[in-house]
Design a protein around this motif. Structure first.
Motif, PDB file in Angstrom:
ATOM      1  N   VAL A 123       0.902  -1.368  -0.032  1.00 36.35           N
ATOM      2  CA  VAL A 123      -0.072   0.028  -0.092  1.00 36.35           C
ATOM      3  C   VAL A 123       0.961   1.270  -0.162  1.00 36.35           C
ATOM      4  O   VAL A 123       1.914   1.287   0.772  1.00 36.35           O
ATOM      5  N   PRO A 124       0.592   2.268  -0.770  1.00 34.15           N
ATOM      6  CA  PRO A 124       1.516   3.534  -1.143  1.00 34.15           C
ATOM      7  C   PRO A 124       1.519   4.118   0.476  1.00 34.15           C
ATOM      8  O   PRO A 124       0.543   3.982   1.033  1.00 34.15           O
ATOM      9  N   GLY A 125       2.702   4.518   0.639  1.00 31.76           N
ATOM     10  CA  GLY A 125       2.776   5.405   1.885  1.00 31.76           C
ATOM     11  C   GLY A 125       3.895   4.744   2.621  1.00 31.76           C
ATOM     12  O   GLY A 125       4.939   4.262   2.068  1.00 31.76           O
ATOM     13  N   LEU A 126       3.615   4.624   4.002  1.00 30.98           N
ATOM     14  CA  LEU A 126       4.604   4.173   5.046  1.00 30.98           C
ATOM     15  C   LEU A 126       5.297   2.691   4.730  1.00 30.98           C
ATOM     16  O   LEU A 126       6.561   2.817   4.667  1.00 30.98           O
ATOM     17  N   PRO A 127       4.709   1.779   4.184  1.00 31.75           N
ATOM     18  CA  PRO A 127       5.510   0.541   4.145  1.00 31.75           C
ATOM     19  C   PRO A 127       6.184   0.661   2.848  1.00 31.75           C
ATOM     20  O   PRO A 127       7.362   0.196   2.955  1.00 31.75           O
ATOM     21  N   LEU A 128       5.842   1.209   2.007  1.00 32.35           N
ATOM     22  CA  LEU A 128       6.734   1.521   0.601  1.00 32.35           C
ATOM     23  C   LEU A 128       7.819   2.033   1.134  1.00 32.35           C
ATOM     24  O   LEU A 128       9.008   2.238   0.403  1.00 32.35           O
ATOM     25  N   THR A 129       7.720   3.110   1.838  1.00 33.14           N
ATOM     26  CA  THR A 129       8.862   4.116   2.307  1.00 33.14           C
ATOM     27  C   THR A 129       9.983   3.344   3.120  1.00 33.14           C
ATOM     28  O   THR A 129      11.195   3.479   2.955  1.00 33.14           O
ATOM     29  N   LEU A 130       9.155   2.446   3.782  1.00 31.82           N
ATOM     30  CA  LEU A 130      10.078   1.678   4.772  1.00 31.82           C
ATOM     31  C   LEU A 130      11.068   0.502   4.288  1.00 31.82           C
ATOM     32  O   LEU A 130      12.157   0.130   4.515  1.00 31.82           O
ATOM     33  N   LEU A 131      10.243  -0.261   3.413  1.00 28.83           N
ATOM     34  CA  LEU A 131      10.784  -1.516   2.834  1.00 28.83           C
ATOM     35  C   LEU A 131      12.112  -1.393   2.163  1.00 28.83           C
ATOM     36  O   LEU A 131      12.922  -2.154   2.967  1.00 28.83           O
ATOM     37  N   PRO A 132      12.712  -0.610   1.420  1.00 29.98           N
ATOM     38  CA  PRO A 132      13.804  -0.592   0.955  1.00 29.98           C
ATOM     39  C   PRO A 132      14.911  -0.407   2.184  1.00 29.98           C
ATOM     40  O   PRO A 132      16.002  -0.647   1.753  1.00 29.98           O
ATOM     41  N   TRP A 133      14.686   0.345   2.908  1.00 21.61           N
ATOM     42  CA  TRP A 133      15.773   0.816   3.985  1.00 21.61           C
ATOM     43  C   TRP A 133      16.008  -0.152   5.103  1.00 21.61           C
ATOM     44  O   TRP A 133      16.921   0.035   5.844  1.00 21.61           O
TER      45      TRP A 133
END
Lengths: 384, 303
Positions: free
Chosen positions: A100-110
């Motif tokens: 889901v766009p937002g927090l999970p996609l922001t965190l996943l790569p890091w």
């Protein structure tokens, strides 16, 4: 184990995924694990009020899947998120709805910790997944283990990402909170047969069908009452339907606080959820069954993964108010049938108790740690 | 129906306004009521005059206006109930005398919370229902019927049961007490006309004897409680020491004695905050009425 739970949805707004995350956090803590929750929140002070909670971003309501997703679009917070991840050093990061766009996609790569993703959603199709596949594939590859809350949810995500092999771990139910014999709302506990609906008042929940079905029921069982616990965009529509059909016996209770909701189940005789589709699971069904209530539901994949028609429930085709009304009438007239279905449902609900579910989730965490370790240090590179 | 529609229209507005704006709107309406609802105002002024005989006419008028103002705010609180969240309400309530509540609850025979038509009960009852024990209100039925049903629906969502002052309601109250719940009732107005005549601020008034009768028969503790509104629109709930009624064998005398104890405590509460005693109905009887010993005892429990 130190676990970070990541939810894309407003943590201070009731919803299926949010409730799941809240309960999972609670039960993991009770099992002795350290848990932090990352989620956006519409309440600024939530970070101070809720222990071990990181509020990441403001909330924007985005329509989708016949509902409204309250997610954050504050992508610029990636830096803050990275700082937190570096500081906390999680053993496992567990993403709910990881794509889901937002927090999970922001965190996943890091994140450098082992990563687990749980897929909750079910729908006929998802345009985002369809067209976003080439990009999302990269994100999916970060996940070391995946979970789906039901078979329909698993089949749905595998339609777009066949490389995923999610393990089915169902939603849990708090059988200490939802149990038979709770004090009812006394003025609603009279000689009438109470039919209860719990959920957001939105189109996919089938409220219009339920009102029509209740008209059918009331014409045959006049000493009946419909209790609607929940609020949502269709509140006005439901109110006007009730006044148009002169349904004085419909109690629109509005949003019911968590602490009080179990008592509403304790006030009811029959639970009804006539969703028209797009439900991946039925937590409310489990809550009703744990409260020893017979359930009447629609035959949609998410619900059928929980109930066993004829054994613990009566089921009808979706969008068939007359069939729904008939099923409610049969149950309202037959207390013995109600008791039989309720008992079977009660026994089944115990197998979905949170301690059982949390133990299954922990097994997936360990598997993710093994996969992650193997990925960092493939067997071929291990010196003999 | 027009009254109900008018109420719902106002409620629709107040529900959507920020809390302080909702109060401002309610006070505006309260001002109209103060000017035009002369019957209610004169009944209130008469009650206040009995409670506070030392006040002159001007002071009395000022207290009456503040009373209308607070009453309007209490209505605004009620109108906001459909959207109120327990988590938002919690910081608004300060509780004093929790140890008295705990003492009363130790007996596990339920608690009869006794109060008067005072302050705003919405916040305290909602928080107690969510955190302490299920709460039942034993109160008069409002007119019109639609308004009463709205009121019950709205309370139900916060886990508060609302039972009418009827035999069926009383039966349910007894069941609730047996299951260790808290039942809240106000005793400063005898709606059914079946109470006993006792001295209230030195004047005879008919006071419901049901709570005393229940306490004597069932051993239920009686807990006098007052909920005040503070100047910053937060609330202060005070639980006074509970009364454990002990039967002596003379039922009528016992009922009268316990009722008098309650009245005495509640008189102090009213005197401390007369601007929050919202009772715009005549309750005092002519001085010679004190001679009639007891009412018909409709709610009196028989052995």
């Amino acid at each position: 184990m130190k676990v970070g739970l990541v939810s894309p949805y407003d943590y201070t707004h009731a919803g299926g995924v949010t409730e799941h995350v809240r309960h999972l956090a609670h039960w993991l803590r009770r099992l002795g694990h350290e848990v932090r929750v990352f989620a956006p929140s519409s309440r600024r002070q939530a970070e101070y009020e809720i222990p071990d909670f990181y509020r990441i971003g403001r909330v924007f309501p985005i329509p989708g899947n016949a509902s409204v997703a309250r997610i954050t679009l504050s992508f610029h917070l990636a830096r803050r998120v990275r700082e937190i991840l570096d500081r906390e050093q999680f053993d496992v990061l567990h993403f709910h709805e990881p794509l889901v766009p937002g927090l999970p996609l922001t965190l996943l790569p890091w994140a450098h910790a082992p990563q687990v993703g749980t897929f909750h959603a079910f729908a006929r199709s998802n345009i985002g997944y369809h067209y976003g596949r080439p990009i999302l594939r990269g994100y999916v590859s970060h996940l070391d283990a995946t979970i789906a809350v039901s078979v329909p949810a698993r089949d749905f995500i595998r339609r777009y990402f066949p490389q995923l092999e999610p393990r089915v771990v169902p939603n849990g139910v708090d059988v200490d909170r939802f149990r038979p014999g709770l004090v009812p709302i006394r003025h609603l506990r009279d000689d009438r047969v109470n039919v209860l609906f719990v959920g957001r008042l939105e189109k996919r929940k089938g409220l219009g069908d339920l009102i029509q079905a209740y008209r059918y029921l009331r014409s045959r069982v006049p000493r009946s009452r419909l209790i609607v616990a929940g609020d949502g965009p269709l509140r006005g529509m439901v109110e006007s339907l009730c006044s148009r059909y002169r349904l004085e016996d419909v109690v629109l209770a509005g949003y019911v606080p968590d602490q009080v909701l179990p008592r509403f189940y304790g006030t009811a005789d029959i639970f009804c959820s006539p969703a028209t589709g797009r439900e991946s699971f039925g937590v409310v069904l489990l809550e009703a069954m744990a409260s020893r209530l017979p359930v009447v539901v629609t035959e949609i994949p998410g619900y059928l993964s929980v109930v066993e028609p004829g054994v613990d429930s009566l089921t009808v085709r979706p969008k068939s108010p007359v069939a729904l009304g008939e099923a409610l009438t049969v149950l309202a007239r037959d207390p013995l049938l109600r008791a039989r279905l309720a008992e079977a449902g009660y026994i089944k609900a115990q197998t979905y108790a949170w301690p059982v579910v949390a133990a299954q989730v922990l097994e997936v965490y360990r598997e993710a740690q093994r996969v992650h370790a193997a990925r960092l240090c493939p067997p071929a590179q291990v010196p003999a | 129906m027009i009254r109900y529609r008018g109420f719902r229209a106002m409620q629709w507005v107040v529900e959507r306004l920020p809390r302080q704006w909702g109060y401002a709107f309610a006070i505006m309406v309260g001002r109209f009521a103060f000017l035009f609802a002369r019957q209610a105002r004169s009944a209130l002024e008469e009650n206040l005059q009995v409670a506070l005989p030392e006040l002159d006419r001007r002071q009395l008028r000022r207290v009456a206006w503040r009373n209308f103002r607070n009453h309007a705010k209490a209505y605004a609180d009620l109108m906001r109930l459909p959207v109120a969240r327990v988590e938002d309400l919690r910081p608004l309530l300060r509780v004093e005398g929790t140890e008295n509540l705990e003492r009363a609850r130790e007996r596990h025979r339920g608690v009869l919370v006794i109060s008067v038509h005072m302050g705003s009960w919405e916040v305290a009852a909602a928080i107690w229902a969510a955190t302490v024990a299920p709460v039942t209100l034993f109160a008069e039925e409002l007119e019109p019927r639609e308004l009463y049903e709205w009121y019950r629906r709205t309370r139900a969502r916060l886990g508060i049961s609302v039972l009418p002052l009827t035999r069926a309601g009383l039966r349910q109250v007894l069941v609730a007490l047996e299951q260790d719940e808290m039942v809240i009732t106000a005793i400063d107005r005898d709606i059914t006309g079946t109470g006993i005549v006792v001295e209230f601020f030195g004047r005879p008034a008919r006071i419901p004897d049901g709570p005393a009768a229940i306490a004597l028969r069932k051993g239920t503790p009686l807990l006098p409680v007052a909920v005040y509104r503070l100047p910053d629109d937060t609330f202060h709930a005070v639980g006074y020491p509970p009364i454990f009624a002990e039967p002596t064998g003379d039922r009528l005398a016992d009922v009268r004695c316990v009722t008098c104890q309650l009245v005495e405590r509640l008189e102090q509460v009213i005197r401390a905050h007369p601007d929050q005693w919202h009772l715009p109905h005549r309750i005092f009887l002519p001085p010679q009425s004190l001679e009639s010993p007891v009412g018909s005892g409709r709610f009196t429990l028989r052995r």
